[in-house]
Design a protein around this motif. Structure first.
Motif, PDB file in Angstrom:
ATOM      1  N   GLY A  63      12.033   6.093   0.161  1.00  8.40           N
ATOM      2  CA  GLY A  63      11.076   5.400   0.993  1.00  8.40           C
ATOM      3  C   GLY A  63      10.274   6.399   1.806  1.00  8.40           C
ATOM      4  N   VAL A  64       9.716   5.946   2.899  1.00  4.60           N
ATOM      5  CA  VAL A  64       8.947   6.817   3.788  1.00  4.60           C
ATOM      6  C   VAL A  64       9.912   7.801   4.451  1.00  4.60           C
ATOM      7  CG1 VAL A  64       7.570   6.879   5.900  1.00  4.60           C
ATOM      8  CG2 VAL A  64       7.143   5.111   4.159  1.00  4.60           C
ATOM      9  N   GLY A  65       9.543   9.088   4.471  1.00  6.33           N
ATOM     10  CA  GLY A  65      10.446  10.111   4.995  1.00  6.33           C
ATOM     11  C   GLY A  65      10.420  10.248   6.500  1.00  6.33           C
ATOM     12  N   THR A  66       9.234  10.102   7.109  1.00  9.92           N
ATOM     13  CA  THR A  66       9.090  10.236   8.555  1.00  9.92           C
ATOM     14  C   THR A  66       8.195   9.114   9.064  1.00  9.92           C
ATOM     15  OG1 THR A  66       9.305  12.648   8.477  1.00  9.92           O
ATOM     16  CG2 THR A  66       8.311  11.711  10.451  1.00  9.92           C
ATOM     17  N   ALA A 111       7.112  -3.496   8.162  1.00  6.98           N
ATOM     18  CA  ALA A 111       6.368  -3.311   6.911  1.00  6.98           C
ATOM     19  C   ALA A 111       6.599  -1.924   6.328  1.00  6.98           C
ATOM     20  CB  ALA A 111       4.881  -3.542   7.146  1.00  6.98           C
ATOM     21  N   VAL A 112       6.751  -0.926   7.199  1.00 10.44           N
ATOM     22  CA  VAL A 112       7.017   0.429   6.723  1.00 10.44           C
ATOM     23  C   VAL A 112       8.453   0.547   6.220  1.00 10.44           C
ATOM     24  CG1 VAL A 112       7.097   2.870   7.374  1.00 10.44           C
ATOM     25  CG2 VAL A 112       5.305   1.394   8.297  1.00 10.44           C
ATOM     26  N   LEU A 113       9.401  -0.032   6.952  1.00 10.82           N
ATOM     27  CA  LEU A 113      10.806   0.036   6.547  1.00 10.82           C
ATOM     28  C   LEU A 113      11.080  -0.757   5.272  1.00 10.82           C
ATOM     29  CD1 LEU A 113      12.508  -0.334  10.043  1.00 10.82           C
ATOM     30  CD2 LEU A 113      12.334   1.744   8.651  1.00 10.82           C
ATOM     31  N   ALA A 114      10.205  -1.703   4.952  1.00 12.10           N
ATOM     32  CA  ALA A 114      10.392  -2.504   3.741  1.00 12.10           C
ATOM     33  C   ALA A 114      10.113  -1.708   2.470  1.00 12.10           C
ATOM     34  CB  ALA A 114       9.495  -3.739   3.787  1.00 12.10           C
ATOM     35  N   VAL A 115       9.498  -0.551   2.611  1.00 13.44           N
ATOM     36  CA  VAL A 115       9.254   0.315   1.444  1.00 13.44           C
ATOM     37  C   VAL A 115      10.540   1.091   1.194  1.00 13.44           C
ATOM     38  CG1 VAL A 115       7.785   2.095   0.460  1.00 13.44           C
ATOM     39  CG2 VAL A 115       6.855   0.527   2.163  1.00 13.44           C
ATOM     40  N   THR A 116      11.310   0.652   0.233  1.00  6.11           N
ATOM     41  CA  THR A 116      12.638   1.210  -0.009  1.00  6.11           C
ATOM     42  C   THR A 116      12.736   1.791  -1.412  1.00  6.11           C
ATOM     43  OG1 THR A 116      13.419  -0.955  -0.740  1.00  6.11           O
ATOM     44  CG2 THR A 116      13.725  -0.403   1.592  1.00  6.11           C
ATOM     45  N   PRO A 117      13.718   2.661  -1.640  1.00  2.00           N
ATOM     46  CA  PRO A 117      13.938   3.172  -2.999  1.00  2.00           C
ATOM     47  C   PRO A 117      14.253   2.032  -3.957  1.00  2.00           C
ATOM     48  CG  PRO A 117      15.169   4.451  -1.378  1.00  2.00           C
ATOM     49  CD  PRO A 117      14.652   3.248  -0.672  1.00  2.00           C
ATOM     50  N   GLY A 118      13.896   2.226  -5.197  1.00  2.91           N
ATOM     51  CA  GLY A 118      14.156   1.212  -6.214  1.00  2.91           C
ATOM     52  C   GLY A 118      13.836   1.753  -7.585  1.00  2.91           C
ATOM     53  N   PRO A 119      13.750   0.905  -8.590  1.00  2.00           N
ATOM     54  CA  PRO A 119      13.426   1.368  -9.943  1.00  2.00           C
ATOM     55  C   PRO A 119      12.115   2.149  -9.975  1.00  2.00           C
ATOM     56  CG  PRO A 119      14.149  -0.918  -9.962  1.00  2.00           C
ATOM     57  CD  PRO A 119      13.975  -0.541  -8.525  1.00  2.00           C
ATOM     58  N   ARG A 132      17.122   5.629   8.845  1.00  2.00           N
ATOM     59  CA  ARG A 132      16.515   5.487   7.507  1.00  2.00           C
ATOM     60  C   ARG A 132      15.311   6.400   7.296  1.00  2.00           C
ATOM     61  NH1 ARG A 132      15.894  -0.933   7.351  1.00  2.00           N
ATOM     62  NH2 ARG A 132      15.915  -0.636   9.635  1.00  2.00           N
ATOM     63  N   ALA A 133      14.816   6.992   8.368  1.00  2.00           N
ATOM     64  CA  ALA A 133      13.707   7.957   8.294  1.00  2.00           C
ATOM     65  C   ALA A 133      13.800   8.838   9.528  1.00  2.00           C
ATOM     66  CB  ALA A 133      12.360   7.240   8.251  1.00  2.00           C
ATOM     67  N   THR A 134      13.184  10.001   9.432  1.00  2.00           N
ATOM     68  CA  THR A 134      13.026  10.855  10.610  1.00  2.00           C
ATOM     69  C   THR A 134      12.053  10.173  11.561  1.00  2.00           C
ATOM     70  OG1 THR A 134      13.439  12.872   9.348  1.00  2.00           O
ATOM     71  CG2 THR A 134      12.230  13.115  11.409  1.00  2.00           C
ATOM     72  N   VAL A 135      12.389  10.170  12.854  1.00  2.00           N
ATOM     73  CA  VAL A 135      11.537   9.515  13.843  1.00  2.00           C
ATOM     74  C   VAL A 135      10.809  10.574  14.665  1.00  2.00           C
ATOM     75  CG1 VAL A 135      11.405   7.868  15.741  1.00  2.00           C
ATOM     76  CG2 VAL A 135      13.188   7.616  13.994  1.00  2.00           C
ATOM     77  N   GLU A 136       9.493  10.494  14.648  1.00  2.00           N
ATOM     78  CA  GLU A 136       8.667  11.439  15.393  1.00  2.00           C
ATOM     79  C   GLU A 136       7.906  10.702  16.484  1.00  2.00           C
ATOM     80  OE1 GLU A 136       4.740  14.297  14.637  1.00  2.00           O
ATOM     81  OE2 GLU A 136       6.034  13.755  12.948  1.00  2.00           O
ATOM     82  N   ALA A 137       7.894  11.270  17.681  1.00  2.00           N
ATOM     83  CA  ALA A 137       7.102  10.734  18.787  1.00  2.00           C
ATOM     84  C   ALA A 137       5.892  11.614  18.999  1.00  2.00           C
ATOM     85  CB  ALA A 137       7.929  10.667  20.059  1.00  2.00           C
ATOM     86  N   SER A 138       4.772  10.985  19.307  1.00  2.00           N
ATOM     87  CA  SER A 138       3.538  11.724  19.535  1.00  2.00           C
ATOM     88  C   SER A 138       2.685  10.962  20.538  1.00  2.00           C
ATOM     89  CB  SER A 138       2.772  11.902  18.223  1.00  2.00           C
ATOM     90  OG  SER A 138       1.581  12.632  18.410  1.00  2.00           O
ATOM     91  N   ALA A 159       0.827  -1.204   0.000  1.00  2.18           N
ATOM     92  CA  ALA A 159       0.000   0.000   0.000  1.00  2.18           C
ATOM     93  C   ALA A 159       0.863   1.256   0.000  1.00  2.18           C
ATOM     94  CB  ALA A 159      -0.917  -0.003   1.208  1.00  2.18           C
ATOM     95  N   LEU A 160       1.882   1.283   0.854  1.00  2.00           N
ATOM     96  CA  LEU A 160       2.747   2.458   0.916  1.00  2.00           C
ATOM     97  C   LEU A 160       3.595   2.582  -0.343  1.00  2.00           C
ATOM     98  CD1 LEU A 160       3.867   2.277   4.657  1.00  2.00           C
ATOM     99  CD2 LEU A 160       2.240   3.873   3.626  1.00  2.00           C
ATOM    100  N   GLY A 161       4.025   1.454  -0.894  1.00  2.75           N
ATOM    101  CA  GLY A 161       4.784   1.508  -2.142  1.00  2.75           C
ATOM    102  C   GLY A 161       3.962   2.098  -3.278  1.00  2.75           C
TER     103      GLY A 161
END
Length: 292
Positions: A221-224, A208-216, A245-251, A182-184
């Motif tokens: 990938g996900v920025g934050t 699952a979020v980290l698996a969305v990586t740059p590619g062809p 690999r991404a900005t980490v935000e706490a909320s 879905a994120l890809g």
């Protein structure tokens, strides 16, 4: 963020709301030729914000009124300090008084609260950021006040960035079968300049979020990644697994008692809705002296 045209639009609407057919009291009781001097005084310590907005309330009421601000936005002050002096026709000063005070008290209250959060997180490297939990119509004013207090702004509006929250993810997963797919698909459909943030509320969603990586055909990938309502241990684990690999935000669950510990987990950003939705208006007063 606060250009004069925007300030004038918002302040004019506030003045129209407060005196739609003029100020009956001042017009009746105060001689037209009377002049006044008014001092903006602090009744408690704080951080100043909203000087240009305060001045606009008087200038738009009567351009003959002069406002001499003694502080810049972001300056600290003590109880009893004079923050500005207003001089000119007494009727105009009395008409604009409440609107000018309402804005500067609200904005200084936000700046003061933000500064307390920033101080609590000092030395950690974590940014304190606001959210979209702002007063409708006053977002620019309130977010300017956050910056006056040393904080940072999150996305300004829904038009600025993609931020996939739990309800978005539920729809996406139902359509694509997995969170990664879905994120890809989302990233593939967007311009490469559009920032994408994903909110998760469990550690088991992270892979699952980290698996969305740059590619062809995919520039990034996900920025934050927002870790929402995580325990301190899970925040530390999340930061370690994301590993830059991404900005980490706490909320979630952030207050002045918890923010230092949250910052110490290594997150990059801490978003705090309370900066704008729960800030108390600062106690400032306008002491007016009318001269015949």
């Amino acid at each position: 963020m606060l250009d004069q045209a925007h300030i004038d639009r918002v302040v004019s609407a506030a003045l129209d709301e407060d005196a739609p057919w003029g100020d009956v009291t001042s017009g009746t009781l105060i001689p037209e030729v009377a002049r006044a001097t008014a001092e903006l005084r602090a009744r408690e310590p704080g951080v100043f914000s909203g000087g240009a907005v305060f001045a606009a309330a008087f200038a738009l009421t009567d351009p003959r009124i002069a406002v001499d601000l003694r502080l810049a936005d972001g300056d600290r002050f003590a109880a009893g300090d004079t923050l500005g002096v207003v001089t000119g026709p007494a009727r105009g000063i009395l008409t604009a008084e409440r609107i000018g005070l309402n804005f500067v008290q609200r904005m200084s209250g936000i700046a003061t609260l933000t500064a307390a959060y920033v101080a609590a997180a000092a030395g950690s490297g974590a940014r304190i950021a606001d959210t979209r939990k702002t007063t409708p119509g006053l977002r620019r004013f309130e977010r300017h006040a956050v910056r006056s207090g040393g904080g940072h702004n999150h996305r300004f509006s829904l038009s600025d960035a993609v931020m996939a929250k739990d309800n978005h993810l539920a729809v996406l997963v139902a359509r694509h079968g997995s969170l990664t797919a879905a994120l890809g698909a989302t990233l593939d459909a967007l311009p490469h300049t559009t920032h994408v943030e994903v909110e998760i509320d469990r550690l088991d969603q992270l892979d699952a979020v980290l698996a969305v990586t740059p590619g062809p055909g995919r520039a990034r990938g996900v920025g934050t990644i927002m870790l929402d309502n995580f325990s301190l241990d899970d925040l530390r684990t999340g930061v370690a697994r994301i590993a830059g690999r991404a900005t980490v935000e706490a909320s979630g669950g952030v207050n002045l008692d918890t923010v230092a510990a949250i910052a110490a987990t290594g997150v990059d950003v801490i978003s705090v809705g309370a900066l704008t939705h729960s800030a108390r208006a600062l106690d400032l007063g306008l002491d007016v002296r009318v001269e015949e």
